[in-house]
Design a protein around this motif. Structure first.
Motif, short mmCIF file in Angstrom:
data_model
loop_
_atom_site.label_atom_id
_atom_site.label_comp_id
_atom_site.label_asym_id
_atom_site.label_seq_id
_atom_site.Cartn_x
_atom_site.Cartn_y
_atom_site.Cartn_z
N ALA A 170 -34.55 91.12 2.13
CA ALA A 170 -35.39 91.16 3.55
C ALA A 170 -35.88 89.58 4.20
CB ALA A 170 -36.51 92.12 3.01
N GLY A 171 -37.13 89.30 4.27
CA GLY A 171 -37.66 88.69 4.34
C GLY A 171 -37.54 87.33 3.43
N ASN A 172 -37.17 87.59 2.49
CA ASN A 172 -37.28 86.70 1.54
C ASN A 172 -35.68 86.45 0.99
OD1 ASN A 172 -40.08 86.96 0.97
ND2 ASN A 172 -39.72 88.83 -0.42
N ARG A 173 -35.28 85.83 1.71
CA ARG A 173 -34.02 84.66 2.07
C ARG A 173 -33.72 83.67 1.10
NH1 ARG A 173 -32.91 87.65 6.98
NH2 ARG A 173 -32.88 85.73 7.91
N GLY A 174 -35.47 82.88 1.70
CA GLY A 174 -35.22 81.12 1.42
C GLY A 174 -36.23 81.55 0.15
N LEU A 175 -36.62 81.57 -0.34
CA LEU A 175 -37.19 82.23 -1.68
C LEU A 175 -35.93 82.58 -2.72
CD1 LEU A 175 -39.75 81.69 -3.88
CD2 LEU A 175 -40.20 84.51 -3.07
N TYR A 176 -34.98 83.38 -2.02
CA TYR A 176 -34.14 83.83 -3.17
C TYR A 176 -33.09 82.67 -3.22
CZ TYR A 176 -29.62 86.00 -4.49
OH TYR A 176 -28.61 86.55 -5.65
N GLY A 177 -32.78 82.22 -2.27
CA GLY A 177 -32.12 80.67 -2.46
C GLY A 177 -32.25 80.09 -3.67
N VAL A 178 -33.87 79.72 -2.97
CA VAL A 178 -34.35 78.94 -3.79
C VAL A 178 -33.73 78.65 -5.14
CG1 VAL A 178 -36.53 77.51 -4.46
CG2 VAL A 178 -35.91 77.56 -2.54
N VAL A 179 -34.53 79.76 -5.56
CA VAL A 179 -34.06 80.66 -7.03
C VAL A 179 -33.06 80.68 -7.50
CG1 VAL A 179 -34.46 82.99 -8.44
CG2 VAL A 179 -36.14 82.22 -6.92
N LEU A 180 -32.29 81.19 -6.98
CA LEU A 180 -30.56 81.10 -7.03
C LEU A 180 -30.41 79.21 -7.09
CD1 LEU A 180 -27.59 82.24 -7.16
CD2 LEU A 180 -27.64 81.25 -4.72
N LEU A 181 -30.85 78.98 -6.97
CA LEU A 181 -30.18 76.89 -6.91
C LEU A 181 -30.57 76.72 -8.10
CD1 LEU A 181 -30.40 75.48 -3.00
CD2 LEU A 181 -28.21 75.64 -4.74
N ILE A 182 -32.22 77.23 -8.23
CA ILE A 182 -32.23 76.60 -9.63
C ILE A 182 -31.51 77.04 -10.85
CG2 ILE A 182 -35.09 77.44 -11.08
CD1 ILE A 182 -36.36 77.12 -8.10
N VAL A 183 -31.45 78.82 -11.04
CA VAL A 183 -30.84 79.09 -11.97
C VAL A 183 -29.14 78.76 -12.27
CG1 VAL A 183 -29.38 80.98 -12.52
CG2 VAL A 183 -31.87 81.54 -11.70
N LEU A 184 -28.69 78.05 -11.16
CA LEU A 184 -27.26 77.59 -11.02
C LEU A 184 -27.46 76.21 -12.18
CD1 LEU A 184 -25.86 78.80 -7.57
CD2 LEU A 184 -25.15 78.81 -10.00
N ALA A 185 -28.58 75.44 -11.64
CA ALA A 185 -29.20 74.20 -12.12
C ALA A 185 -29.78 74.14 -13.11
CB ALA A 185 -29.99 73.54 -11.16
N LEU A 186 -30.21 74.94 -13.89
CA LEU A 186 -30.56 75.24 -15.35
C LEU A 186 -29.39 75.50 -16.23
CD1 LEU A 186 -33.78 77.53 -15.08
CD2 LEU A 186 -33.16 74.91 -15.60
N LEU A 187 -28.39 76.62 -15.65
CA LEU A 187 -27.33 76.83 -16.36
C LEU A 187 -26.39 76.10 -16.78
CD1 LEU A 187 -26.71 80.26 -14.57
CD2 LEU A 187 -27.19 79.98 -17.17
N GLU A 188 -26.14 74.89 -15.50
CA GLU A 188 -25.05 73.13 -15.21
C GLU A 188 -25.53 72.30 -16.04
OE1 GLU A 188 -21.68 71.77 -14.33
OE2 GLU A 188 -22.51 73.80 -13.85
N LEU A 189 -26.85 72.40 -16.50
CA LEU A 189 -27.35 70.99 -17.03
C LEU A 189 -27.46 72.12 -18.88
CD1 LEU A 189 -29.39 69.10 -17.36
CD2 LEU A 189 -31.27 70.36 -17.51
#
Length: 231
Positions: A170-189
């Motif tokens: 819904a209207g949380n696309r930006g927040l979802y994108g930020v959370v996705l990037l954080i998850v990917l960064a932590l996994l890659e770290l």
């Protein structure tokens, strides 16, 4: 012919994407669930021969099928004008994000480090001195490969969900994108500098990816590989 229409070209690209993806992920699971346990039980001489003869062939198919999967998928997304503003686009791009990080791991971590391991096996088999960095390189490749296994599960889920179970933040696309990037960064770290593999198994400090293979245990491990290859 319909096959050479816009829809037909997208169908061919999707077929290539599926075929290359099956090859890539199949080899990923082979390395982690078949070859890894086998190497753990095999003697040093067998591991040396397999590393020289089998591993380079498997890695060739592995890295190029990964590249073809990415390129064909990217082309499909461009042709379909994917957007972060609709549920299908959000879902498929989520899967693509995981796949992109996995591709980077293949070409920037796994393959460069496996080249060191393969070169060391060839050198020691010929009677040369073992490379003390080989054990550390093997560990770095292992951690990145194991993390790719972990990321393959959500990647495949979101790829399939794009056609059957789309996301709608819904209207949380930006927040979802930020959370996705954080998850990917932590996994890659964790894949790059962590002391645990993707399933929570601890590594000795000398096997940590930051160790660069210079610890005493890494050197002794490389020496054992060399002695086994010469026998």
């Amino acid at each position: 012919m319909a096959l050479f229409s816009a829809a037909g070209i997208q169908f061919l690209l999707r077929w290539i994407h599926f075929l290359a993806g099956i090859t890539w992920i199949g080899l990923l699971y082979y390395f982690n669930f078949v070859q890894g346990p086998f190497f753990a039980e095999a003697d040093a001489s067998t591991r040396s021969v397999a590393t020289q003869k089998l591993v380079p062939r498997a890695l060739w198919w592995f890295r190029w099928s990964a590249a073809l999967t990415f390129l064909s998928g990217l082309t499909i997304l461009i042709l379909r004008r994917v957007s972060w503003s609709d549920p299908w686009g959000i879902t498929i791009l989520t899967g693509a994000a995981f796949g992109t990080v996995m591709l980077v791991n293949v070409w920037r971590v796994i393959w460069p480090n496996q080249r060191i391991v393969i070169a060391n096996a060839v050198t020691t088999a010929g009677g040369g001195a073992a490379n003390p960095a080989a054990a550390g390189a093997a560990r770095r490749a292992f951690l990145a490969s194991r993390m790719n296994v972990v990321m393959s599960f959500p990647m495949l889920f979101f790829m399939g969900a794009a056609s059957h179970f789309t996301l709608n933040p819904a209207g949380n696309r930006g927040l979802y994108g930020v959370v996705l990037l954080i998850v990917l960064a932590l996994l890659e770290l964790n894949a790059l500098v962590g002391t645990r593999d993707g399933f929570g198994h601890s590594a000795a400090p000398e096997q940590n990816v930051r160790g660069r293979g210079r610890g005493r245990r890494s050197t002794r491990a490389a020496g054992r590989l060399a002695r086994g290859a010469r026998r």
